[in-house]
Structure formats: C-alpha cells, structure tokens
Design a protein around this motif. Structure first.
Motif, mmCIF file in Angstrom:
data_model
loop_
_atom_site.group_PDB
_atom_site.id
_atom_site.type_symbol
_atom_site.label_atom_id
_atom_site.label_comp_id
_atom_site.label_asym_id
_atom_site.label_seq_id
_atom_site.Cartn_x
_atom_site.Cartn_y
_atom_site.Cartn_z
ATOM 1 N N ALA A 1 5.782 -8.274 26.637
ATOM 2 C CA ALA A 1 6.706 -9.060 25.814
ATOM 3 C C ALA A 1 8.000 -8.307 25.532
ATOM 4 O O ALA A 1 9.099 -8.863 25.664
ATOM 5 N N THR A 2 7.885 -7.048 25.148
ATOM 6 C CA THR A 2 9.085 -6.260 24.832
ATOM 7 C C THR A 2 9.976 -6.106 26.053
ATOM 8 O O THR A 2 11.206 -6.254 25.977
ATOM 9 N N ALA A 3 9.370 -5.829 27.203
ATOM 10 C CA ALA A 3 10.142 -5.614 28.430
ATOM 11 C C ALA A 3 10.922 -6.860 28.819
ATOM 12 O O ALA A 3 12.115 -6.788 29.137
ATOM 13 N N GLU A 46 12.259 10.502 39.629
ATOM 14 C CA GLU A 46 11.347 10.583 38.480
ATOM 15 C C GLU A 46 12.103 10.362 37.180
ATOM 16 O O GLU A 46 11.621 9.662 36.278
ATOM 17 N N PHE A 47 13.274 10.945 37.068
ATOM 18 C CA PHE A 47 14.087 10.770 35.855
ATOM 19 C C PHE A 47 14.479 9.308 35.686
ATOM 20 O O PHE A 47 14.401 8.759 34.585
ATOM 21 N N ARG A 86 11.695 2.798 32.394
ATOM 22 C CA ARG A 86 10.521 2.373 31.625
ATOM 23 C C ARG A 86 10.793 2.425 30.121
ATOM 24 O O ARG A 86 10.433 1.509 29.375
ATOM 25 N N ARG A 87 11.448 3.490 29.686
ATOM 26 C CA ARG A 87 11.736 3.639 28.268
ATOM 27 C C ARG A 87 12.773 2.604 27.812
ATOM 28 O O ARG A 87 12.669 2.026 26.726
ATOM 29 N N LEU A 126 8.461 -0.716 28.807
ATOM 30 C CA LEU A 126 7.221 -1.000 29.536
ATOM 31 C C LEU A 126 6.060 -0.260 28.864
ATOM 32 O O LEU A 126 6.222 0.855 28.394
ATOM 33 N N PRO A 127 4.876 -0.874 28.862
ATOM 34 C CA PRO A 127 3.727 -0.220 28.244
ATOM 35 C C PRO A 127 3.253 0.998 29.039
ATOM 36 O O PRO A 127 3.521 1.104 30.216
#
Length: 285
Positions: free
Chosen positions: A208-210, A272-273, A279-280, A284-285
C-alpha cells in the motif's frame, strides 16, 4: 525547366487510435501531405470519437475495428489496408508486483504489448517490401530499457518488444523497410489515472505504501512531462523522414533516466546503492 516531384501517397495504419497518443499520432500523420491514415479502434463508438476529432482538426482519419490480440482480425485489416507505415501504439499498463500477476493475465498483457506489434509488423512488411519502402514505428517507453519495482510485466513487454524490433530492423533494412522505436518518458495521458486506480486497489496490502508513493510521485512530476502532441510529432517524423533513426527518446526525463541508468549499470556497487535507495524511497516492505 523545373521538374516538380509530387509527394508520394502513403497509407499509415495506427493501432489504438481512439485516444491519447494513438489519436494524436493519427491526427498528426493525417496532417502530412499525401498520407492516408487508418486508425484501429475496438468499437464503433470509439471510431465515431476518432472521426469527430479528425473533423475538428480539419483532417480525415478512417477507422477499422480491431482487437490486436485477434490474429485473424490483424491479418484481415493489414491485408485490406496494405500500409506503407505501421504505428504499433495499442497497449496498456500493468502495475503490480511480479509475483501477484497470474499467468493468464501476464499472457494477455504480453499478447497485447509484444506479440501483437510483432505480428502486425510481420503481416505488413511483405506489402512494404513489394514497394521497396516502408516504416514500422514501435511505440515503447523509457521502461523499455530501465526497470522499476511494481512494473515488471509492463517492462517485460517493452524490453522484449525493443529487442525484437532491433533485430527486425537489421533484417529488413536491405529491402527499403525501416523499423524505429519511439521511447517517450512521461507524457500526459491516462497513465496517472491508472496508477491512482492501482494505488486504491492495493490499500491495506503490504504494498500500500509503495503504490501510494508512486501515485504521489506521478502527480508531482507531471508538470515536467512531455506533451502528447510532441510525442506524436516525433512519431510522424520517424514515419516520414527519408533517413530515420533506429530509436527516438522523447522527453528530458527519459534522457536523464537512461543516462543515469547507464552510469549506474557500469558500476557494480552503484547498483546495490540504487536498489536500497529505491526501496527506501517508495517504502517497499
């Protein structure tokens, strides 16, 4: 004595011509001298909408009813129209986590975004080769080269369509047929409404947040998007230029996104960064 060369008459077939970019492209091509335009729609009502828009613009656009996932229908329309120019615009979005999309839905999406444009090109190219001239314009997106979360199946169709189009361009170039990919960034269409609907559907889920943040992001960046008419002009340019390019990237947002993506991909640690940052950023969960 001055010899005046007449503009050659061309026939353009534009799929998904009832609204948005498809309609804008059909109207723009119809405004070019010597170009007959046929737009495909999925119902008679949508055909009437196209004809009204064409009348208001002072041009003529014919319509044919076609569901691009109907192989027999595609064969019939291409056989009747025999296009010199094919604009593969029909398609849709699919915003969802990759694992949430069932195979039936994924297959239908790929049928529309991947198999249909290649099928139509395969059917149209022999007619073009008979004349020694033709243009296949594949409407892609910045998502044809760059991947984001929650858009995997949409991107899969665009990535694959671009790969096949690049190969096809090399294979048919010697016969006077050119294949070009038009890849816009964001442009004003129904895409923001689609994202709002998806965000509402995922309320209460772990995503939901994403989706809420993606919806907000779409809203915030819309002032920087490209006008649909500008993308349509690029399509018409690709379709009529004597020496077209293989790929047209439209919009500063698309150009910046692709540049950043190429830089990141060249540095392993940067990937990776980027992943952690994305994601942050969207939660994302």
């Amino acid at each position: 004595m001055t010899v005046h060369q007449e503009t050659p008459h061309r026939t353009a077939l534009v799929t998904g011509a009832n609204s948005g970019l498809g309609l804008a492209a059909a109207l723009e091509l119809a405004s070019r001298d010597g170009t007959r335009v046929v737009g495909t729609v999925r119902s008679a009502e949508k055909g009437q909408k196209v004809r009204r828009a064409a009348e208001e613009a002072g041009v003529e656009v014919e319509t044919r009813i076609l569901d691009v996932t109907d192989a027999a229908g595609c064969k019939d329309v291409v056989g009747e129209v025999r296009p010199d120019i094919l604009v593969n615009n029909a398609g849709g979005t699919l915003y969802a986590p990759v694992a949430d999309v069932m195979e039936e839905e994924a297959r239908h999406h790929l049928e529309t975004s991947l198999f249909a444009p290649i099928r139509l090109a395969r059917l149209a190219i022999p007619h073009m080769q008979e004349r020694g001239w033709g243009r296949v314009i594949q409407i892609s997106s910045v998502a044809g080269k760059v991947s984001y979360p929650l858009m995997g199946w949409y991107q899969a169709g665009k990535h694959a369509m671009e790969a096949l189009s690049d190969a096809l361009r090399l294979e048919v170039a010697g016969s006077g047929v050119h294949v070009a990919v038009v890849a816009p960034g964001g442009f004003r269409s129904g895409i923001s409404d689609d994202m709002a609907d998806v965000a509402h559907r995922y309320r209460g889920s772990k995503y939901a947040t994403a989706f809420r943040r993606l919806d907000l992001g779409f809203t915030l960046v819309q002032p920087f998007w490209t006008d649909t008419e500008r993308v349509a002009r690029v399509i018409a340019e690709a379709a009529t230029d004597p020496e077209p390019k293989g790929r047209y990237v439209v919009g500063r947002d698309a150009q910046v996104t692709l540049l950043v993506s190429r830089i990141v991909e060249n540095f392993g640690a940067a990937v990776e960064f980027r992943d952690k940052a994305v994601r942050r950023l969207i939660g994302l969960p």
